[in-house]
Motif scaffolding. Structure first.
Motif, PDB file in Angstrom:
ATOM      1  N   VAL A 137      33.063 162.570 -71.126  1.00  0.00           N
ATOM      2  CA  VAL A 137      34.125 163.337 -70.479  1.00  0.00           C
ATOM      3  C   VAL A 137      35.325 163.471 -71.416  1.00  0.00           C
ATOM      4  O   VAL A 137      35.872 164.569 -71.600  1.00  0.00           O
ATOM      5  N   ALA A 138      35.744 162.352 -72.014  1.00  0.00           N
ATOM      6  CA  ALA A 138      36.894 162.385 -72.917  1.00  0.00           C
ATOM      7  C   ALA A 138      36.654 163.344 -74.076  1.00  0.00           C
ATOM      8  O   ALA A 138      37.553 164.087 -74.483  1.00  0.00           O
ATOM      9  N   LEU A 174      26.592 164.546 -71.018  1.00  0.00           N
ATOM     10  CA  LEU A 174      27.392 165.754 -70.826  1.00  0.00           C
ATOM     11  C   LEU A 174      27.735 166.422 -72.152  1.00  0.00           C
ATOM     12  O   LEU A 174      28.242 165.796 -73.082  1.00  0.00           O
ATOM     13  N   THR A 175      27.453 167.707 -72.234  1.00  0.00           N
ATOM     14  CA  THR A 175      27.878 168.541 -73.366  1.00  0.00           C
ATOM     15  C   THR A 175      28.371 169.864 -72.795  1.00  0.00           C
ATOM     16  O   THR A 175      27.780 170.409 -71.857  1.00  0.00           O
ATOM     17  N   LEU A 176      29.452 170.377 -73.354  1.00  0.00           N
ATOM     18  CA  LEU A 176      30.027 171.634 -72.905  1.00  0.00           C
ATOM     19  C   LEU A 176      30.142 172.604 -74.073  1.00  0.00           C
ATOM     20  O   LEU A 176      30.300 172.187 -75.227  1.00  0.00           O
ATOM     21  N   ASP A 177      30.100 173.893 -73.743  1.00  0.00           N
ATOM     22  CA  ASP A 177      30.239 174.910 -74.776  1.00  0.00           C
ATOM     23  C   ASP A 177      31.687 175.037 -75.247  1.00  0.00           C
ATOM     24  O   ASP A 177      31.942 175.440 -76.381  1.00  0.00           O
ATOM     25  N   GLU A 178      32.628 174.713 -74.361  1.00  0.00           N
ATOM     26  CA  GLU A 178      34.045 174.707 -74.729  1.00  0.00           C
ATOM     27  C   GLU A 178      34.744 173.611 -73.941  1.00  0.00           C
ATOM     28  O   GLU A 178      34.318 173.263 -72.838  1.00  0.00           O
ATOM     29  N   PRO A 232      38.660 175.964 -68.301  1.00  0.00           N
ATOM     30  CA  PRO A 232      37.388 175.715 -67.624  1.00  0.00           C
ATOM     31  C   PRO A 232      37.430 174.493 -66.714  1.00  0.00           C
ATOM     32  O   PRO A 232      38.075 173.482 -67.031  1.00  0.00           O
ATOM     33  N   VAL A 233      36.707 174.597 -65.585  1.00  0.00           N
ATOM     34  CA  VAL A 233      36.593 173.516 -64.611  1.00  0.00           C
ATOM     35  C   VAL A 233      35.122 173.129 -64.494  1.00  0.00           C
ATOM     36  O   VAL A 233      34.248 173.998 -64.413  1.00  0.00           O
ATOM     37  N   VAL A 234      34.855 171.831 -64.479  1.00  0.00           N
ATOM     38  CA  VAL A 234      33.483 171.310 -64.450  1.00  0.00           C
ATOM     39  C   VAL A 234      33.362 170.279 -63.340  1.00  0.00           C
ATOM     40  O   VAL A 234      34.228 169.406 -63.208  1.00  0.00           O
ATOM     41  N   GLU A 235      32.294 170.375 -62.557  1.00  0.00           N
ATOM     42  CA  GLU A 235      31.996 169.340 -61.572  1.00  0.00           C
ATOM     43  C   GLU A 235      30.741 168.595 -61.981  1.00  0.00           C
ATOM     44  O   GLU A 235      29.691 169.203 -62.213  1.00  0.00           O
ATOM     45  N   LEU A 272      25.158 176.651 -62.977  1.00  0.00           N
ATOM     46  CA  LEU A 272      24.559 175.375 -62.625  1.00  0.00           C
ATOM     47  C   LEU A 272      23.607 174.933 -63.718  1.00  0.00           C
ATOM     48  O   LEU A 272      22.802 175.720 -64.217  1.00  0.00           O
ATOM     49  N   ARG A 273      23.717 173.652 -64.062  1.00  0.00           N
ATOM     50  CA  ARG A 273      22.956 173.136 -65.199  1.00  0.00           C
ATOM     51  C   ARG A 273      22.348 171.784 -64.836  1.00  0.00           C
ATOM     52  O   ARG A 273      23.049 170.888 -64.350  1.00  0.00           O
TER      53      ARG A 273
END
Length: 230
Positions: A124-125, A92-96, A35-38, A84-85
């Protein structure tokens, strides 16, 4: 309402001069296996060509609803799928876990304090896969440039604005004719190094430009790539 909402209608023109960063972030995204996140996706200026290049959906976060709406419209016109969120990058929180997180166009400088920046680096880390990368760019503060700009009205792509420097707060205020204003808080190389270290990341590269120019005493841009230890 975000203070950046006022910039959404003019952002295409405002950022029209900034194109050299796109191939740099595209290259990193192509090298990412996952996955890529901006962060601070804005109007999708970078996210859309990145998503086109990698052929997979990209997650973009931003605190401005108006910016996100413009990004949705531009992505639809380009036939690109973006997730888009609305989210503060400090939360920051991500599902994976991501293989690459990047934050272009000096957007980290919109965070007022070192503590705010540290919160982002720590999130981020925590959101990266082992071996995953975090990339960003920011200007190198120059007192010579500041003297020439301070308190002056100028035009960029036909957009009249004023720049005011507040050295005591290491801050730059950008004010439009309408009175809308955003601020940036510059950071030194040692502060960026400290953020990387505090978050448990490792510096992979520091460039002086988007064509991998060496960073030296003449550099006017920080272009960083950090990595989460594997």
């Amino acid at each position: 309402m975000s203070s950046y909402d006022d910039f959404a209608p003019i952002y295409d023109d405002w950022a029209s001069h900034m194109t050299e960063d796109v191939p740099f972030y595209v290259e990193l995204a192509r090298e990412a296996h996952g996955p890529v996140v901006e962060l601070a996706v804005g109007n999708g200026r970078v996210a859309i060509p990145v998503a086109q290049a990698i052929g997979q959906p990209l997650l973009g976060t931003d605190s401005s609803p108006a910016m996100l709406e413009v990004a949705r419209e531009r992505a639809a016109e380009a036939g690109v799928e973006l997730e888009l969120r609305e989210q503060d990058m400090r939360e920051l929180t991500l599902d994976e876990p991501a293989a690459l997180i990047y934050c272009p166009f000096r957007a980290l400088l919109h965070l007022p304090t070192w503590g705010d920046k540290r919160a982002v680096f720590e999130r981020v880390a925590a959101s990266l896969r082992p071996g995953g990368r975090f990339a960003w760019n920011a200007f190198v503060f120059s007192p010579h440039i500041a003297v020439g700009h301070d308190g002056q009205w100028q035009e960029q792509a036909g957009i009249k604005h004023r720049i005011d420097h507040v050295p005591a707060d290491n801050r730059v205020d950008i004010t439009l004719e309408t009175g809308a204003k955003v601020s940036l808080w510059w950071a030194t190389r040692s502060e960026w190094d400290g953020l990387v270290d505090a978050a448990g990341l490792e510096t992979e590269a520091l460039y002086g430009g988007f064509e991998h120019e060496p960073f030296d005493e003449s550099s006017m841009e920080f272009v960083w790539v950090a990595r989460k230890p594997a």
